[in-house]
Design a protein around this motif. Structure first.
Motif, PDB file in Angstrom:
ATOM      1  N   GLU A   1       0.498  -1.393   0.500  1.00 40.92           N
ATOM      2  CA  GLU A   1      -0.051   0.397   0.345  1.00 40.92           C
ATOM      3  C   GLU A   1       0.766   1.534   0.132  1.00 40.92           C
ATOM      4  OE1 GLU A   1      -3.384  -0.118   0.877  1.00 40.92           O
ATOM      5  OE2 GLU A   1      -3.455   2.416   1.257  1.00 40.92           O
ATOM      6  N   TRP A   2       2.091   1.374   0.850  1.00 46.38           N
ATOM      7  CA  TRP A   2       2.640   2.269   0.762  1.00 46.38           C
ATOM      8  C   TRP A   2       3.666   2.788  -0.081  1.00 46.38           C
ATOM      9  CZ3 TRP A   2       1.609   5.979   3.980  1.00 46.38           C
ATOM     10  CH2 TRP A   2       0.999   5.574   5.753  1.00 46.38           C
ATOM     11  N   LEU A   3       4.107   1.829  -0.905  1.00 50.36           N
ATOM     12  CA  LEU A   3       4.728   1.494  -2.215  1.00 50.36           C
ATOM     13  C   LEU A   3       4.220   1.831  -3.673  1.00 50.36           C
ATOM     14  CD1 LEU A   3       7.366  -1.454  -0.875  1.00 50.36           C
ATOM     15  CD2 LEU A   3       7.562   0.721  -1.458  1.00 50.36           C
ATOM     16  N   TYR A   4       2.591   1.641  -3.501  1.00 47.13           N
ATOM     17  CA  TYR A   4       2.011   1.706  -4.899  1.00 47.13           C
ATOM     18  C   TYR A   4       1.383   2.224  -4.482  1.00 47.13           C
ATOM     19  CZ  TYR A   4       5.416  -2.240  -6.395  1.00 47.13           C
ATOM     20  OH  TYR A   4       6.695  -3.167  -7.259  1.00 47.13           O
ATOM     21  N   THR A   5       0.644   1.994  -3.470  1.00 44.25           N
ATOM     22  CA  THR A   5      -1.522   2.711  -3.789  1.00 44.25           C
ATOM     23  C   THR A   5      -1.352   4.378  -3.051  1.00 44.25           C
ATOM     24  OG1 THR A   5      -2.030  -0.046  -3.803  1.00 44.25           O
ATOM     25  CG2 THR A   5      -3.465   2.561  -3.650  1.00 44.25           C
ATOM     26  N   HIS A   6      -0.919   4.410  -2.261  1.00 41.52           N
ATOM     27  CA  HIS A   6      -0.557   5.947  -1.688  1.00 41.52           C
ATOM     28  C   HIS A   6       1.113   5.297  -1.336  1.00 41.52           C
ATOM     29  CE1 HIS A   6      -4.725   4.610  -0.674  1.00 41.52           C
ATOM     30  NE2 HIS A   6      -4.972   6.002  -1.211  1.00 41.52           N
ATOM     31  N   PRO A   7       1.577   6.011  -2.166  1.00 41.73           N
ATOM     32  CA  PRO A   7       3.318   6.140  -1.833  1.00 41.73           C
ATOM     33  C   PRO A   7       3.506   7.584  -1.255  1.00 41.73           C
ATOM     34  CG  PRO A   7       2.763   6.115  -4.506  1.00 41.73           C
ATOM     35  CD  PRO A   7       1.582   6.204  -3.775  1.00 41.73           C
ATOM     36  N   VAL A   8       5.129   7.156  -0.686  1.00 42.87           N
ATOM     37  CA  VAL A   8       5.767   8.169   1.002  1.00 42.87           C
ATOM     38  C   VAL A   8       7.245   8.401  -0.236  1.00 42.87           C
ATOM     39  CG1 VAL A   8       3.815   8.199   1.928  1.00 42.87           C
ATOM     40  CG2 VAL A   8       5.700   7.096   2.154  1.00 42.87           C
ATOM     41  N   MET A   9       7.328   9.463   0.203  1.00 42.36           N
ATOM     42  CA  MET A   9       8.727   9.919  -0.206  1.00 42.36           C
ATOM     43  C   MET A   9       9.825   9.095   0.696  1.00 42.36           C
ATOM     44  SD  MET A   9       9.599  11.933  -2.821  1.00 42.36           S
ATOM     45  CE  MET A   9       8.857  12.607  -3.916  1.00 42.36           C
ATOM     46  N   SER A  10       8.865   8.923   1.632  1.00 45.19           N
ATOM     47  CA  SER A  10      10.820   8.465   2.536  1.00 45.19           C
ATOM     48  C   SER A  10       9.608   7.668   4.063  1.00 45.19           C
ATOM     49  CB  SER A  10      10.208   9.686   3.526  1.00 45.19           C
ATOM     50  OG  SER A  10      10.797   9.415   4.834  1.00 45.19           O
TER      51      SER A  10
ATOM     52  N   SER B   1      16.791   0.383   1.011  1.00 42.97           N
ATOM     53  CA  SER B   1      16.672   0.520  -0.779  1.00 42.97           C
ATOM     54  C   SER B   1      15.408   0.773  -0.619  1.00 42.97           C
ATOM     55  CB  SER B   1      16.943  -0.884  -0.773  1.00 42.97           C
ATOM     56  OG  SER B   1      15.789  -1.513  -0.302  1.00 42.97           O
ATOM     57  N   HIS B   2      14.837   2.262  -0.464  1.00 42.43           N
ATOM     58  CA  HIS B   2      13.352   2.157  -0.607  1.00 42.43           C
ATOM     59  C   HIS B   2      13.090   2.582  -2.351  1.00 42.43           C
ATOM     60  CE1 HIS B   2      10.015   5.469   0.836  1.00 42.43           C
ATOM     61  NE2 HIS B   2       9.535   4.973  -0.767  1.00 42.43           N
ATOM     62  N   TRP B   3      14.044   3.629  -2.464  1.00 44.19           N
ATOM     63  CA  TRP B   3      14.033   3.747  -4.622  1.00 44.19           C
ATOM     64  C   TRP B   3      15.233   3.526  -5.102  1.00 44.19           C
ATOM     65  CZ3 TRP B   3       9.819   5.913  -5.846  1.00 44.19           C
ATOM     66  CH2 TRP B   3       8.920   7.089  -4.620  1.00 44.19           C
TER      67      TRP B   3
ATOM     68  N   LEU C   1      15.510  -0.227 -18.798  1.00 42.25           N
ATOM     69  CA  LEU C   1      15.223  -0.759 -17.060  1.00 42.25           C
ATOM     70  C   LEU C   1      14.295  -1.661 -16.941  1.00 42.25           C
ATOM     71  CD1 LEU C   1      13.885   2.768 -17.129  1.00 42.25           C
ATOM     72  CD2 LEU C   1      16.204   2.218 -16.552  1.00 42.25           C
ATOM     73  N   ASN C   2      14.718  -2.476 -15.404  1.00 38.83           N
ATOM     74  CA  ASN C   2      13.900  -2.951 -15.007  1.00 38.83           C
ATOM     75  C   ASN C   2      12.585  -2.474 -15.007  1.00 38.83           C
ATOM     76  OD1 ASN C   2      14.192  -2.712 -12.283  1.00 38.83           O
ATOM     77  ND2 ASN C   2      16.185  -3.458 -12.486  1.00 38.83           N
ATOM     78  N   ALA C   3      11.531  -4.119 -14.381  1.00 36.24           N
ATOM     79  CA  ALA C   3      10.136  -3.509 -14.112  1.00 36.24           C
ATOM     80  C   ALA C   3       9.970  -2.236 -12.985  1.00 36.24           C
ATOM     81  CB  ALA C   3       8.938  -4.556 -13.936  1.00 36.24           C
ATOM     82  N   GLY C   4      10.703  -2.737 -11.961  1.00 35.40           N
ATOM     83  CA  GLY C   4      10.796  -1.880 -10.870  1.00 35.40           C
ATOM     84  C   GLY C   4      11.450  -0.019 -10.945  1.00 35.40           C
ATOM     85  N   GLU C   5      12.066  -0.262 -11.472  1.00 36.01           N
ATOM     86  CA  GLU C   5      13.094   1.138 -11.929  1.00 36.01           C
ATOM     87  C   GLU C   5      11.422   1.876 -13.548  1.00 36.01           C
ATOM     88  OE1 GLU C   5      17.570   0.949 -12.037  1.00 36.01           O
ATOM     89  OE2 GLU C   5      16.461  -0.431 -13.635  1.00 36.01           O
ATOM     90  N   ILE C   6      10.443   1.059 -13.717  1.00 36.76           N
ATOM     91  CA  ILE C   6       9.732   1.486 -14.402  1.00 36.76           C
ATOM     92  C   ILE C   6       8.611   2.090 -13.974  1.00 36.76           C
ATOM     93  CG2 ILE C   6       8.040   1.367 -16.439  1.00 36.76           C
ATOM     94  CD1 ILE C   6      10.424  -0.754 -17.597  1.00 36.76           C
ATOM     95  N   VAL C   7       8.147   1.384 -12.940  1.00 31.41           N
ATOM     96  CA  VAL C   7       7.015   1.645 -11.990  1.00 31.41           C
ATOM     97  C   VAL C   7       7.486   2.540 -11.029  1.00 31.41           C
ATOM     98  CG1 VAL C   7       7.481  -0.063  -9.847  1.00 31.41           C
ATOM     99  CG2 VAL C   7       5.298   0.125 -11.093  1.00 31.41           C
ATOM    100  N   ALA C   8       8.482   2.677 -10.567  1.00 32.99           N
ATOM    101  CA  ALA C   8       9.151   3.605 -10.111  1.00 32.99           C
ATOM    102  C   ALA C   8       8.805   4.871 -10.299  1.00 32.99           C
ATOM    103  CB  ALA C   8      10.120   3.277  -8.746  1.00 32.99           C
ATOM    104  N   GLN C   9       8.591   4.837 -11.361  1.00 31.01           N
ATOM    105  CA  GLN C   9       8.608   6.424 -11.999  1.00 31.01           C
ATOM    106  C   GLN C   9       7.483   7.130 -11.537  1.00 31.01           C
ATOM    107  OE1 GLN C   9      10.577   7.444 -16.081  1.00 31.01           O
ATOM    108  NE2 GLN C   9      10.856   4.730 -15.781  1.00 31.01           N
TER     109      GLN C   9
ATOM    110  N   ALA D   1       3.804  10.193  -4.892  1.00 30.88           N
ATOM    111  CA  ALA D   1       4.725  10.690  -3.335  1.00 30.88           C
ATOM    112  C   ALA D   1       4.677  12.379  -3.883  1.00 30.88           C
ATOM    113  CB  ALA D   1       5.767  10.034  -3.438  1.00 30.88           C
ATOM    114  N   TYR D   2       4.807  12.540  -4.926  1.00 31.28           N
ATOM    115  CA  TYR D   2       5.948  14.110  -5.585  1.00 31.28           C
ATOM    116  C   TYR D   2       4.151  14.827  -4.804  1.00 31.28           C
ATOM    117  CZ  TYR D   2       7.090  18.077  -7.313  1.00 31.28           C
ATOM    118  OH  TYR D   2       6.875  19.922  -7.567  1.00 31.28           O
TER     119      TYR D   2
END
Ligand code: SAH
Ligand code: SF4
Length: 340
Positions: free
Chosen positions: A26-35, A53-55, A122-130, A136-137
């Motif tokens: 939930e914190w990583l994907y649905t309601h992401p936060v910077m920290s 290893s958050h981002w 890019l791996n899937a994580g690097e794509i979706v993390a954008q 989060a921003y």
């Protein structure tokens, strides 16, 4: 944390109960936060482990344009490579333009990314993390008069997404499964990478497909888009038509207009013919000049003439606005400026 598929996060936290992983997702994907410090319901040790290893990247440069309605980020990945992401606010949507590769192997002559050559997928994580980063921003800094959440995603940053099919589709599945994005609001843009277009046609997700055409005259297209030698225009149009017919999703045709290259009446007529044939919508964008090429956009009058010919020939056309030109927001340009 994004590099690990959501279903495997438990392996990183063997001592935590299963419901903690739902909270983390939930914190990583649905309601992401910077920290991770803001992941309120997680125990302290878990937050500390997430922090390490958050981002998968760190912010290298942030630029703002168009009165704060455009933000451009240059991220540095763990291996030192840089990728670009552009956020654009509109009245009813907030669109994120994301990268799928570091560099690009397709070598289009007018494109800063193509001029740089190919580095890696890019791996899937690097794509979706954008997308997660942008959400989060936005939670903390919404753009003026625009939704405070990414509502649309376009794969029009660096790279050819369909040449990185596995990671692209995995990232899209996480966006639609966990991030409240519908496939109908995600656009995959391709230079005409036919094998990837076919795979995408077989996938049930109702994604939008944009095909970057730039010329319908084979010898001219090969000059601008060298991959045309391998996947010729006729095969690209056939694959686009098949996508439209089988999925019922209207294709858009992208056309970067370059003075003296693909702005003739003959090209406009050819483009309109293809658009009519596959009932596609045409997006024309004036070239954003790059430092490594002498190509220029046509004059305003000439652009108007090209659009007029297209419309007379029965094509549906939009002239795309060039957001963030003053911050090098076209594909690969910020990286070119910092590295090259
Ligand atoms: N590789 C994919 C997606 C990334 S490029 C593709 O080519 O479709 C996204 C879009 O940006 C493409 O339509 C491309 O033609 C356009 N583009 C690239 N360089 C540009 C430039 N210098 N000026 C204007 N548009 C550009
Ligand atoms: Fe690659 Fe697209 Fe740039 Fe062509 S326009 S080099 S396919 S990123």
């Amino acid at each position: 944390m994004y590099v690990t598929p959501p279903g495997e996060l438990g392996e990183l936290f063997p001592n935590e109960p299963g419901y903690r992983m739902d909270q983390l997702v939930e914190w990583l994907y649905t309601h992401p936060v910077m920290s991770s410090g803001d992941m309120m319901n997680l125990p302290t040790e878990m937050r500390q482990q997430v922090a390490r290893s958050h981002w998968p990247f760190s912010l290298e440069i942030e630029q703002s344009a168009d009165g704060g309605l455009t933000k451009k980020w240059l991220f540095k990945c763990e291996d030192g490579s840089s990728i670009e992401t552009v956020l654009m606010g509109y009245q009813t949507r907030t669109t994120l333009c994301i990268s799928s590769q570091v560099g690009c192997a397709m070598g289009c002559t007018f494109c800063a990314t193509g001029q740089f050559g190919f580095d890696r997928h890019l791996n899937a994580g690097e794509i979706v993390a954008q997308v997660a980063y942008a959400n989060a921003y936005l939670a903390e800094n919404p753009l003026p008069r625009s939704p405070a959440r990414v509502t649309n995603v376009v794969f029009m940053g660096m790279g050819e997404p369909l040449a990185n099919y596995t990671h692209t589709i995995e990232a899209i599945r996480r966006m639609t499964g966990l991030m409240e994005l519908s496939a109908r609001s995600i656009t995959v843009s391709t230079v005409g990478f036919v094998p990837g277009m076919k795979k995408l046609t077989d996938d049930p997700l109702p994604l939008n497909l944009a095909v970057s055409l730039h010329s319908t005259i084979p010898s001219e297209r090969s000059k601008l888009v060298p991959i045309n030698d391998r996947y010729p225009i006729d095969d690209v149009v056939a694959a686009a038509k098949d996508y439209y017919v089988r999925k019922g999703r209207r294709i858009s045709l992208e056309w970067t207009l370059i003075a003296g290259e693909n702005d003739s009446d003959e090209e406009a007529v050819g483009l309109a013919r293809v658009a009519r044939e596959i009932q596609a919508h045409v997006n024309v964008i004036a070239l954003n000049p790059t430092p490594l090429s002498t190509d220029l956009p046509p004059s305003r009058d000439h652009i108007r003439r090209f659009l007029g010919t297209l419309r007379r020939e029965g094509a549906n056309v939009t002239l795309r606005d060039t957001r963030g030109q003053d911050i090098d927001a076209a594909c690969g340009q910020l990286r070119l400026r910092t590295e090259g």
